[in-house]
Scaffold this active site. Structure first.
Site, PDB file in Angstrom:
ATOM      1  N   CYS A 170      -4.290  -4.403   3.986  1.00 31.75           N
ATOM      2  CA  CYS A 170      -2.878  -4.530   3.721  1.00 31.75           C
ATOM      3  C   CYS A 170      -2.441  -3.071   3.520  1.00 31.75           C
ATOM      4  O   CYS A 170      -2.521  -2.245   4.528  1.00 31.75           O
ATOM      5  CB  CYS A 170      -2.493  -5.523   2.770  1.00 31.75           C
ATOM      6  SG  CYS A 170      -3.183  -5.453   1.233  1.00 31.75           S
ATOM      7  N   SER A 171      -1.977  -2.695   2.288  1.00 30.77           N
ATOM      8  CA  SER A 171      -1.551  -1.489   2.024  1.00 30.77           C
ATOM      9  C   SER A 171      -1.524  -1.135   0.546  1.00 30.77           C
ATOM     10  O   SER A 171      -0.674  -0.432   0.100  1.00 30.77           O
ATOM     11  CB  SER A 171       0.099  -1.617   2.374  1.00 30.77           C
ATOM     12  OG  SER A 171       0.669  -2.318   1.747  1.00 30.77           O
ATOM     13  N   CYS A 172      -2.496  -1.568  -0.248  1.00 25.79           N
ATOM     14  CA  CYS A 172      -2.652  -1.309  -1.631  1.00 25.79           C
ATOM     15  C   CYS A 172      -2.889   0.111  -1.980  1.00 25.79           C
ATOM     16  O   CYS A 172      -3.583   0.904  -1.071  1.00 25.79           O
ATOM     17  CB  CYS A 172      -3.860  -1.859  -2.098  1.00 25.79           C
ATOM     18  SG  CYS A 172      -3.585  -3.840  -1.862  1.00 25.79           S
ATOM     19  N   CYS A 224      -6.500   1.111   2.544  1.00 29.43           N
ATOM     20  CA  CYS A 224      -6.608  -0.484   2.195  1.00 29.43           C
ATOM     21  C   CYS A 224      -6.696  -0.985   3.477  1.00 29.43           C
ATOM     22  O   CYS A 224      -5.489  -0.994   4.439  1.00 29.43           O
ATOM     23  CB  CYS A 224      -5.197  -0.794   1.392  1.00 29.43           C
ATOM     24  SG  CYS A 224      -5.223  -2.656   1.364  1.00 29.43           S
TER      25      CYS A 224
END
Lengths: 213, 108
Positions: A120-122, A117
């Site tokens: 971000c951090s999906c 991702c």
């Protein structure tokens, strides 16, 4: 993370949260407590719901994803459903994706898949739990879309030059899971023995499933 | 940074080696922030979306983004969204934060 207070030290495996009233609370720690208490005062959250949600999250681990992968390896009908509609196929195993959709991407002898991702951090947290720190790092997010082969080499994964690498950039709504290739030499193994070969990192695509000794 | 590129938008940039070994243990307040977002964004409430969380994080300037930890950015953004939507007021938040701080000081 130095200013968030060291009051949790030693509580990593302890499910009793430390009291809120502790010296050296950081600014954002105070903000969390204040916002939570206000939301409870307003009846938006009920006491105990946060705790229950934390416990639900703690209960998720890569074992969930490994179960899905192993089932796909032994059950071709399930595999077809998983690749067609990952969200529904996981729901049929009791794993709900919540507000996100799941797309399962299959490794073959021609194509290898990797997840990131960049923004971000999906992450497929319903299947793998919370992401490792490296997945959220600037280094991984920046580089894996630019030089995936080099990044995989850092993880000890060497792919033949003729294998196409596909990097999938996750979003808030759409999460991916890699369905790795079933290792050779596993023909006689049971579903649970197979699941034990499937690690978090190979479902992200940075490594390959373990080969039985 | 390239013109027009947000601080969060780092795909394709040059960066150093990946630290594959370090893994911090989540602190309880960090888990509670995560749980708070799950509850507030869930189908029972729908008070904030993951995209709104991201927007709040992406609007942090480069200095703040880099200096804040992962869940510090989250609670900042959740709080910002709740204030923006009028679910919380800045007055009551300020008072509550002062109260939490004085409770913490009192027990130290």
């Amino acid at each position: 993370m130095s200013d968030t207070g060291g009051h949790d030290a030693g509580h990593d495996h302890d499910h009793t949260p430390p009291p809120d009233s502790s010296e050296g609370l950081g600014h954002y720690n105070v903000m969390e407590i204040a916002v939570r208490e206000l939301l409870i005062d307003k009846g938006i959250l009920e006491p105990g719901q946060i705790r229950a949600a934390v416990e639900a999250m703690d209960s998720r681990s890569p074992e969930g994803g490994a179960k899905v992968v192993a089932k796909a390896w032994v059950d071709s009908e399930f595999k077809a459903r998983l690749l067609d509609d990952g969200t529904a196929a996981c729901a049929s195993l009791g794993i709900e994706m919540g507000p996100t959709r799941l797309a399962v991407v299959e490794d073959t002898s021609e194509v290898h898949n990797v997840l990131v991702c960049t923004l971000c951090s999906c992450y497929p947290r319903m299947l793998l739990g919370l992401p490792p720190d490296w997945y959220k790092s600037r280094e991984y997010r920046s580089r894996v879309v630019r030089e995936p082969r080099t990044v995989l080499r850092e993880f000890g994964t060497e792919l033949p030059d003729d294998v196409t690498l596909r990097v999938h950039d996750s979003t808030a709504e759409l999460r991916y899971l890699v369905l790795p290739m079933r290792p050779t030499g596993t023909e006689g193994m049971s579903e649970s023995e197979l699941a034990a070969l499937v690690t978090r990192d190979c479902m992200i695509g940075v490594t390959l499933p373990g080969v039985p000794a | 940074m390239e013109k027009g590129r947000g601080v969060h938008d780092m795909g394709g940039l040059e960066a150093g080696p990946i630290d594959r070994e370090s893994q911090h243990a989540f602190e309880w307040w960090e888990k509670r922030v995560d749980a708070m977002l799950v509850l507030l964004s869930g189908k029972d409430r729908k008070l904030i979306t993951v995209d709104e969380l991201r927007r709040g994080i992406e609007e942090l300037g480069p200095g703040a983004y880099e200096n804040m930890s992962y869940y510090e950015r989250w609670i900042h953004s959740i709080t910002h969204a709740l204030l923006e939507k009028g679910i919380l007021s800045s007055d009551e938040l300020g008072r509550k934060m002062a109260e939490v701080e004085s409770r913490a000081d009192g027990s130290a």
